[in-house]
Design a protein around this motif. Structure first.
Motif, PDB file in Angstrom:
ATOM      1  N   SER A   4       0.954  -1.391  -0.019  1.00 40.00           N
ATOM      2  CA  SER A   4      -0.188  -0.155   0.055  1.00 40.00           C
ATOM      3  C   SER A   4       0.891   1.250  -0.075  1.00 40.00           C
ATOM      4  O   SER A   4       0.628   2.394  -0.528  1.00 40.00           O
ATOM      5  N   VAL A   5       2.155   1.207   0.691  1.00 36.94           N
ATOM      6  CA  VAL A   5       2.999   2.246   0.795  1.00 36.94           C
ATOM      7  C   VAL A   5       3.460   2.594  -0.636  1.00 36.94           C
ATOM      8  O   VAL A   5       3.757   3.788  -1.209  1.00 36.94           O
ATOM      9  N   VAL A   6       3.709   1.429  -1.475  1.00 31.63           N
ATOM     10  CA  VAL A   6       4.264   1.511  -2.911  1.00 31.63           C
ATOM     11  C   VAL A   6       3.104   2.108  -3.756  1.00 31.63           C
ATOM     12  O   VAL A   6       3.302   3.254  -4.505  1.00 31.63           O
ATOM     13  N   ALA A   7       1.847   2.098  -3.474  1.00 38.41           N
ATOM     14  CA  ALA A   7       0.854   2.583  -4.338  1.00 38.41           C
ATOM     15  C   ALA A   7       0.546   3.809  -3.962  1.00 38.41           C
ATOM     16  O   ALA A   7       0.386   4.909  -4.822  1.00 38.41           O
ATOM     17  N   VAL A   8       0.661   4.294  -2.666  1.00 37.50           N
ATOM     18  CA  VAL A   8       0.345   5.779  -2.475  1.00 37.50           C
ATOM     19  C   VAL A   8       1.606   6.631  -2.647  1.00 37.50           C
ATOM     20  O   VAL A   8       1.321   7.842  -3.123  1.00 37.50           O
ATOM     21  N   THR A   9       2.668   6.193  -2.375  1.00 39.51           N
ATOM     22  CA  THR A   9       3.806   7.225  -3.092  1.00 39.51           C
ATOM     23  C   THR A   9       4.247   7.423  -4.343  1.00 39.51           C
ATOM     24  O   THR A   9       4.369   7.919  -4.834  1.00 39.51           O
ATOM     25  N   GLY A  10       3.603   6.014  -5.163  1.00 36.87           N
ATOM     26  CA  GLY A  10       3.498   6.053  -6.548  1.00 36.87           C
ATOM     27  C   GLY A  10       2.692   7.234  -6.912  1.00 36.87           C
ATOM     28  O   GLY A  10       2.794   8.108  -7.965  1.00 36.87           O
ATOM     29  N   ALA A  11       1.325   7.407  -6.327  1.00 33.46           N
ATOM     30  CA  ALA A  11       0.328   8.337  -6.433  1.00 33.46           C
ATOM     31  C   ALA A  11       0.680   9.795  -6.113  1.00 33.46           C
ATOM     32  O   ALA A  11       0.496  10.810  -7.070  1.00 33.46           O
ATOM     33  N   ALA A  56       9.367   8.495   4.014  1.00 30.43           N
ATOM     34  CA  ALA A  56      10.084   8.684   5.463  1.00 30.43           C
ATOM     35  C   ALA A  56       9.214   8.815   6.435  1.00 30.43           C
ATOM     36  O   ALA A  56       8.967   8.453   7.675  1.00 30.43           O
ATOM     37  N   LEU A  57       7.982   9.939   6.237  1.00 33.78           N
ATOM     38  CA  LEU A  57       7.114  10.286   7.237  1.00 33.78           C
ATOM     39  C   LEU A  57       6.251   8.841   7.646  1.00 33.78           C
ATOM     40  O   LEU A  57       5.652   9.046   8.530  1.00 33.78           O
ATOM     41  N   ILE A  58       5.675   8.323   6.493  1.00 35.20           N
ATOM     42  CA  ILE A  58       4.890   6.988   6.547  1.00 35.20           C
ATOM     43  C   ILE A  58       5.667   6.247   7.475  1.00 35.20           C
ATOM     44  O   ILE A  58       5.033   5.542   8.479  1.00 35.20           O
ATOM     45  N   GLY A  59       6.930   6.061   7.269  1.00 36.98           N
ATOM     46  CA  GLY A  59       7.667   5.036   7.919  1.00 36.98           C
ATOM     47  C   GLY A  59       7.733   5.308   9.265  1.00 36.98           C
ATOM     48  O   GLY A  59       7.742   4.707  10.525  1.00 36.98           O
ATOM     49  N   PRO A  93       2.228  -4.074  18.525  1.00 38.68           N
ATOM     50  CA  PRO A  93       2.657  -4.797  17.765  1.00 38.68           C
ATOM     51  C   PRO A  93       3.079  -4.558  16.146  1.00 38.68           C
ATOM     52  O   PRO A  93       1.729  -3.925  15.715  1.00 38.68           O
ATOM     53  N   SER A  94       4.064  -4.751  15.627  1.00 36.06           N
ATOM     54  CA  SER A  94       4.150  -4.439  14.222  1.00 36.06           C
ATOM     55  C   SER A  94       3.299  -5.011  13.298  1.00 36.06           C
ATOM     56  O   SER A  94       2.714  -4.419  12.109  1.00 36.06           O
ATOM     57  N   PHE A  95       2.833  -6.041  13.323  1.00 39.06           N
ATOM     58  CA  PHE A  95       1.731  -7.017  12.810  1.00 39.06           C
ATOM     59  C   PHE A  95       0.516  -5.871  12.889  1.00 39.06           C
ATOM     60  O   PHE A  95      -0.141  -5.807  11.433  1.00 39.06           O
ATOM     61  N   ILE A  96       0.253  -5.506  13.841  1.00 36.65           N
ATOM     62  CA  ILE A  96      -1.234  -4.686  14.045  1.00 36.65           C
ATOM     63  C   ILE A  96      -1.065  -3.457  13.323  1.00 36.65           C
ATOM     64  O   ILE A  96      -1.960  -3.049  12.362  1.00 36.65           O
ATOM     65  N   VAL A  97       0.121  -2.826  13.673  1.00 36.55           N
ATOM     66  CA  VAL A  97       0.077  -1.266  13.044  1.00 36.55           C
ATOM     67  C   VAL A  97       0.222  -1.487  11.663  1.00 36.55           C
ATOM     68  O   VAL A  97      -0.181  -0.500  10.955  1.00 36.55           O
ATOM     69  N   THR A  98       1.147  -2.303  10.984  1.00 35.79           N
ATOM     70  CA  THR A  98       1.116  -2.576   9.648  1.00 35.79           C
ATOM     71  C   THR A  98      -0.029  -3.125   9.049  1.00 35.79           C
ATOM     72  O   THR A  98      -0.274  -2.681   7.621  1.00 35.79           O
ATOM     73  N   LEU A  99      -0.902  -3.781   9.507  1.00 29.01           N
ATOM     74  CA  LEU A  99      -1.941  -4.145   8.944  1.00 29.01           C
ATOM     75  C   LEU A  99      -3.057  -3.111   8.953  1.00 29.01           C
ATOM     76  O   LEU A  99      -3.618  -3.083   7.926  1.00 29.01           O
ATOM     77  N   ALA A 100      -2.967  -2.180   9.836  1.00 28.24           N
ATOM     78  CA  ALA A 100      -3.963  -1.126   9.830  1.00 28.24           C
ATOM     79  C   ALA A 100      -3.412  -0.038   8.616  1.00 28.24           C
ATOM     80  O   ALA A 100      -3.824   0.530   8.160  1.00 28.24           O
ATOM     81  N   PHE A 105      -3.472   3.280   3.961  1.00 26.13           N
ATOM     82  CA  PHE A 105      -2.719   4.017   2.835  1.00 26.13           C
ATOM     83  C   PHE A 105      -3.317   3.370   1.468  1.00 26.13           C
ATOM     84  O   PHE A 105      -3.124   4.251   0.667  1.00 26.13           O
ATOM     85  N   ARG A 106      -3.978   2.216   1.464  1.00 20.70           N
ATOM     86  CA  ARG A 106      -4.628   1.956   0.267  1.00 20.70           C
ATOM     87  C   ARG A 106      -5.983   2.854   0.345  1.00 20.70           C
ATOM     88  O   ARG A 106      -6.209   3.429  -1.039  1.00 20.70           O
ATOM     89  N   ALA A 107      -6.685   3.194   1.347  1.00 22.40           N
ATOM     90  CA  ALA A 107      -7.805   4.098   1.003  1.00 22.40           C
ATOM     91  C   ALA A 107      -7.006   5.589   0.612  1.00 22.40           C
ATOM     92  O   ALA A 107      -7.699   6.268  -0.158  1.00 22.40           O
TER      93      ALA A 107
END
Length: 421
Positions: A97-104, A129-132, A145-152, A157-159
């Motif tokens: 999703s980060v790939v998609a939003v930064t490409g946009a 960098a701000l997203i990270g 947990p990173s699993f929950i944060v990155t799942l969210a 970021f897709r939205a």
């Protein structure tokens, strides 16, 4: 401040690995094989041979080798960042999703607002960098947990991508961005004859020779350092044989690329990233701290490692690399689309685990992740060349991933390390 513990990837220990020299004598010389680290390269070679036979040699044609590199470049970039995340004991499900939003974001800046592409690229990397940093804060400092944060983050970021693009594609991109994604270096020094192989770009061949020389010097320095610390090393003939085999592989690929359209620019970018991140993980203090955090969190804390800071910057780095992959992917398609990056996170995670990363963290190498990504790319390409249906491709990739993780668990049990049963 105390020094962080050495990584499990580099510390010589266990059966079949390098050990300490005996007191009062010279360093022992014996053949040492780390099956966890060496197995992936053997598997890669076998997969290449298998698909070369199945495709009648088409897999190793110059154009097809170039296609494998270009078509998988963004996954390989993501794999570099993902291996650091996994070594630290975390996971990132949001990179697609980060790939998609930064490409946009890059498309909006370059196409709709006519921002110069170098500035737009820097701004896009800044967004990554701000997203990270956003995700790294919740993981490192808030304790989610990173699993929950990155799942969210995957959903968020897709939205955001759909919002930025208005649910439609934006393009075309400037020529320079398309060249970075799909272009090739020019024949600066002209062609040179290679007999029955025909002509090849001299500049590309010299670049390949420089890479082989750099590899040989680096390995020789590592060997010399091990001898200086009294650690056992391979006999000189075995050492030279390994360097020769690696050099032959590099030159074989270089010759094929030089016969086609020279070196892809994205390969030059990947080579720079691999070199830089290899030095970071092997030589820099920060790299050792990443291994320390993933290998033994409590020991790292007691050693003075600022664990929260390390984890935070790992996710910032992942965001920057995801943004770079987003620009590369959008430039390759010449358009930023709302569905860009779908399942990229799965491919990046699979590349890291196939490349030797441990499920529990603390183990992994950048070159291993690159090899894992290339294995996935060769499987995709080879299955496509033989006309296999998509469901069979997914089946083979799933089996390979499961086998890689099972191999990791088996090696730990064999070494006597505790593993969940």
């Amino acid at each position: 401040m105390s020094t962080a513990p050495a990584s499990a990837d580099t510390a010589p220990s266990g059966p079949g690995e390098a050990g300490r020299g005996t007191a009062g004598g010279g360093p022992p010389v014996r053949i040492s094989i780390n099956i966890r680290q060496s197995g992936i390269y053997v598997a890669f070679a076998l997969i290449v041979v298998l698909f070369s036979v199945l495709t009648g040699g088409d897999l190793l044609q110059p154009q097809n080798i170039s296609n494998i590199i270009v078509q998988n470049s963004y996954i390989l970039i993501l794999a570099i960042g993902m291996i650091l995340v996994i070594i630290s004991g975390h996971i990132d499900l949001s990179v697609g999703s980060v790939v998609a939003v930064t490409g946009a974001v890059a498309a909006v800046l370059m196409v709709e607002h006519d921002v110069a592409w170098p500035l737009a690229l820097l701004l896009t990397l800044g967004v990554g960098a701000l997203i990270g940093a956003w995700q790294g804060y919740w993981i490192a400092y808030f304790g989610i947990p990173s699993f929950i944060v990155t799942l969210a983050g995957m959903l968020l970021f897709r939205a955001l991508t759909l919002t930025v693009l208005g649910n439609q594609g934006i393009g075309p991109f400037p020529t320079e961005v398309r060249t970075l994604s799909n272009g090739f270096t020019s024949g600066y020094l002209g062609n040179i004859g290679l007999g029955m192989l025909g002509g090849a770009d001299l500049f590309s061949l010299l670049a390949g020779l420089a890479a082989v020389a750099g590899l040989a010097v680096a390995q020789w320095r590592t060997r010399k350092a091990r001898l200086g610390y009294g650690q056992s090393v391979d006999p000189l003939p075995v050492f030279l044989l390994r360097i020769a085999a690696a050099g032959a592989l590099i030159m074989a690929v270089t010759v094929q690329l030089a016969r086609f359209r020279n070196l892809p620019w994205v390969l030059v970018l990947l080579a720079a990233l691999v070199l830089g991140y290899t030095l970071l993980t092997n030589r820099a203090v920060f790299g050792r701290r990443i291994y320390a955090v993933g290998g033994n969190l409590q020991a790292a804390t007691l050693s003075g490692v600022k664990v929260r800071s390390v984890v935070f910057w790992i996710f910032v780095n992942m965001g920057v690399l995801a943004a770079l992959a987003g620009v590369i992917f959008a430039g390759r398609l010449n358009q930023a689309g709302p569905t860009a990056g779908n399942t990229f996170e799965l491919d990046a995670i699979a590349a890291a685990f196939i490349g030797g990363a441990a499920v529990q963290g603390g183990v992994g190498k950048v070159i291993g992740a690159i090899t894992g990504g290339l294995i996935m790319g060769v499987i995709n390409n080879g299955m496509s060349l033989i006309g296999a249906p998509s469901e069979r491709v997914m089946l083979v990739k799933g089996v390979v991933l499961l086998a890689a993780v099972a191999f990791d668990v088996w090696t730990k049990r064999r070494a006597g390390n505790p593993v969940l049963r």
